[in-house]
Write a protein that holds these residues in place. Structure first.
Motif, mmCIF file in Angstrom:
data_model
loop_
_atom_site.group_PDB
_atom_site.id
_atom_site.type_symbol
_atom_site.label_atom_id
_atom_site.label_comp_id
_atom_site.label_asym_id
_atom_site.label_seq_id
_atom_site.Cartn_x
_atom_site.Cartn_y
_atom_site.Cartn_z
ATOM 1 N N PHE A 198 0.712 -1.283 -0.049
ATOM 2 C CA PHE A 198 -0.133 0.266 0.031
ATOM 3 C C PHE A 198 0.766 1.157 0.036
ATOM 4 C CE2 PHE A 198 -2.097 3.382 2.617
ATOM 5 C CZ PHE A 198 -3.384 3.529 1.509
ATOM 6 N N PHE A 199 1.943 1.253 0.903
ATOM 7 C CA PHE A 199 2.797 2.369 1.014
ATOM 8 C C PHE A 199 3.572 2.507 -0.200
ATOM 9 C CE2 PHE A 199 7.104 4.217 1.852
ATOM 10 C CZ PHE A 199 6.640 5.550 2.321
ATOM 11 N N GLY A 200 3.938 1.446 -1.135
ATOM 12 C CA GLY A 200 4.625 1.501 -2.254
ATOM 13 C C GLY A 200 3.807 2.114 -3.464
ATOM 14 N N ASN A 201 2.393 1.724 -3.267
ATOM 15 C CA ASN A 201 1.788 2.211 -4.416
ATOM 16 C C ASN A 201 1.391 3.677 -4.013
ATOM 17 O OD1 ASN A 201 -0.204 1.705 -6.807
ATOM 18 N ND2 ASN A 201 -1.349 2.772 -5.166
ATOM 19 N N LEU A 202 1.374 4.057 -2.868
ATOM 20 C CA LEU A 202 0.845 5.708 -2.203
ATOM 21 C C LEU A 202 1.941 6.629 -2.690
ATOM 22 C CD1 LEU A 202 -1.299 7.206 -0.906
ATOM 23 C CD2 LEU A 202 -0.483 6.719 0.963
ATOM 24 N N ARG A 203 3.241 5.991 -2.422
ATOM 25 C CA ARG A 203 4.459 7.018 -2.459
ATOM 26 C C ARG A 203 5.360 6.433 -3.480
ATOM 27 N NH1 ARG A 203 4.062 11.733 -0.376
ATOM 28 N NH2 ARG A 203 6.275 11.584 0.564
ATOM 29 N N GLY A 204 4.725 5.687 -4.470
ATOM 30 C CA GLY A 204 5.815 5.311 -5.512
ATOM 31 C C GLY A 204 6.620 6.416 -6.223
ATOM 32 N N GLU A 205 6.019 7.403 -6.655
ATOM 33 C CA GLU A 205 6.779 8.519 -7.386
ATOM 34 C C GLU A 205 7.874 9.138 -6.356
ATOM 35 O OE1 GLU A 205 4.029 11.389 -8.762
ATOM 36 O OE2 GLU A 205 3.010 10.037 -10.315
ATOM 37 N N TRP A 206 7.498 9.307 -5.093
ATOM 38 C CA TRP A 206 8.390 10.085 -4.066
ATOM 39 C C TRP A 206 9.646 8.821 -3.933
ATOM 40 C CZ3 TRP A 206 9.956 8.060 0.920
ATOM 41 C CH2 TRP A 206 10.535 8.907 1.753
ATOM 42 N N ALA B 192 10.590 6.813 -5.974
ATOM 43 C CA ALA B 192 11.345 6.777 -7.354
ATOM 44 C C ALA B 192 12.446 8.024 -7.178
ATOM 45 C CB ALA B 192 10.651 6.868 -8.427
ATOM 46 N N GLN B 193 11.996 9.187 -6.664
ATOM 47 C CA GLN B 193 12.804 10.275 -6.636
ATOM 48 C C GLN B 193 14.054 10.293 -5.488
ATOM 49 O OE1 GLN B 193 10.268 13.629 -5.739
ATOM 50 N NE2 GLN B 193 9.371 13.773 -7.812
ATOM 51 N N LYS B 194 13.402 9.492 -4.581
ATOM 52 C CA LYS B 194 14.550 9.096 -3.296
ATOM 53 C C LYS B 194 15.634 8.161 -3.770
ATOM 54 C CE LYS B 194 13.247 12.158 -0.568
ATOM 55 N NZ LYS B 194 14.061 13.384 0.183
ATOM 56 N N PHE B 195 15.151 7.068 -4.441
ATOM 57 C CA PHE B 195 15.932 5.947 -5.023
ATOM 58 C C PHE B 195 15.693 5.867 -6.275
ATOM 59 C CE2 PHE B 195 14.265 5.482 -0.512
ATOM 60 C CZ PHE B 195 15.590 5.386 0.083
ATOM 61 N N PRO B 196 16.440 6.557 -7.313
ATOM 62 C CA PRO B 196 16.237 6.503 -8.595
ATOM 63 C C PRO B 196 16.390 5.238 -9.499
ATOM 64 C CG PRO B 196 17.817 8.364 -8.054
ATOM 65 C CD PRO B 196 17.649 7.400 -6.857
ATOM 66 N N ILE B 197 17.064 4.197 -8.697
ATOM 67 C CA ILE B 197 17.297 2.884 -9.438
ATOM 68 C C ILE B 197 15.643 2.229 -9.254
ATOM 69 C CG2 ILE B 197 17.430 1.742 -7.051
ATOM 70 C CD1 ILE B 197 19.300 -0.392 -8.312
ATOM 71 N N LEU B 198 14.789 2.676 -8.566
ATOM 72 C CA LEU B 198 13.498 2.111 -8.431
ATOM 73 C C LEU B 198 12.606 2.631 -10.117
ATOM 74 C CD1 LEU B 198 12.308 2.615 -4.892
ATOM 75 C CD2 LEU B 198 12.983 0.445 -6.050
ATOM 76 N N THR B 199 13.227 3.420 -10.586
ATOM 77 C CA THR B 199 12.579 3.930 -11.802
ATOM 78 C C THR B 199 12.763 2.828 -12.963
ATOM 79 O OG1 THR B 199 14.648 5.104 -12.597
ATOM 80 C CG2 THR B 199 13.079 6.314 -11.103
ATOM 81 N N GLU B 200 13.829 1.920 -12.823
ATOM 82 C CA GLU B 200 13.957 1.109 -13.583
ATOM 83 C C GLU B 200 12.752 -0.107 -13.365
ATOM 84 O OE1 GLU B 200 18.112 -0.485 -13.478
ATOM 85 O OE2 GLU B 200 18.807 1.318 -13.674
#
Length: 218
Positions: A33-41, A43-51
């Motif tokens: 739930f947290f990952g979906n709610l704050r996914g964009e945040w 991704a900004q904090k941990f750019p590797i997640l954008t992959e």
């Protein structure tokens, strides 16, 4: 071969750490739930997640990691892997991995349908062959007679079908956020209410705990 009755005793570790057991079961869902709610945040904090992809894919990746951690902790603390979380974890890793690799949300959204359908098939299929398998699926702290296990197994089998159908209706007709909210905040309360509704049946068919009697005798 152990019977469902003999397999329903919680371990000593589970009796001593009931809150940890609950956290390990609910924790991965909260992470999702947290990952979906704050996914964009994230991704900004941990750019590797954008992959990984968008918020839903990031949430799925975190959910997979949390599930693996929960299973490892369960094994270390409780000395065994509960059947239901273990099977669910395997499906999570397979379909979550496929969803991320193919960048297809369908695999992720159909995962609850497949898990619930699988449990329904096992429980109802077992009844068809004269086996009440609920005692092997749930590590519950009660003892039932044969008739009670059969009735409870049938009801849970039908309930899993209900959850599978409900998941299909929600993800096919509503937004991603609505589906995630339903998965985290809807499924759990529905399951708790259903479980509580089965208490009269459990009380009617509960049998004395032989192990507890033996302890008292000592």
């Amino acid at each position: 071969m152990p019977t469902p009755e003999s397999d329903t005793h919680p371990t000593v570790e589970e009796k001593h750490h009931p809150m940890l057991k609950m956290v390990l079961e609910i924790g991965p869902l909260l992470v999702f739930f947290f990952g979906n709610l704050r996914g964009e945040w994230l991704a900004q904090k941990f750019p590797i997640l954008t992959e990984v992809g968008g918020p839903l894919f990031i949430a799925t990746a975190l959910f997979m990691a949390a599930t693996v951690i929960a299973l490892i902790v369960s094994k270390l603390v409780f000395k065994h892997l509960p059947i239901m979380p273990f099977v669910s974890g395997v499906v999570v890793l397979i379909f979550g991995g496929l969803g991320i690799y193919l960048q297809d949300e369908t695999f992720i959204k159909m995962k609850p349908t497949i898990i619930n359908g699988m449990f329904a098939f096992l429980l109802l299929g077992g009844l068809f062959f004269g086996k009440s398998l609920l005692g092997y699926v749930f590590n519950a702290a009660f003892q039932l007679d044969d008739e009670g296990w059969k009735k409870l197994t049938l009801r849970w089998g039908l309930f899993f079908i209900f959850l599978a159908v409900l998941n299909e209706i929600v993800w096919r007709n509503f937004s991603d956020d609505t589906w995630v909210n339903f998965k985290v905040w809807g499924t759990m309360p529905i399951t708790i209410l259903f479980t509580l509704s089965q208490m009269p049946l459990i009380m009617r068919h509960q049998v004395p705990d032989a192990a507890a009697k033996g302890d008292k005798a000592e």
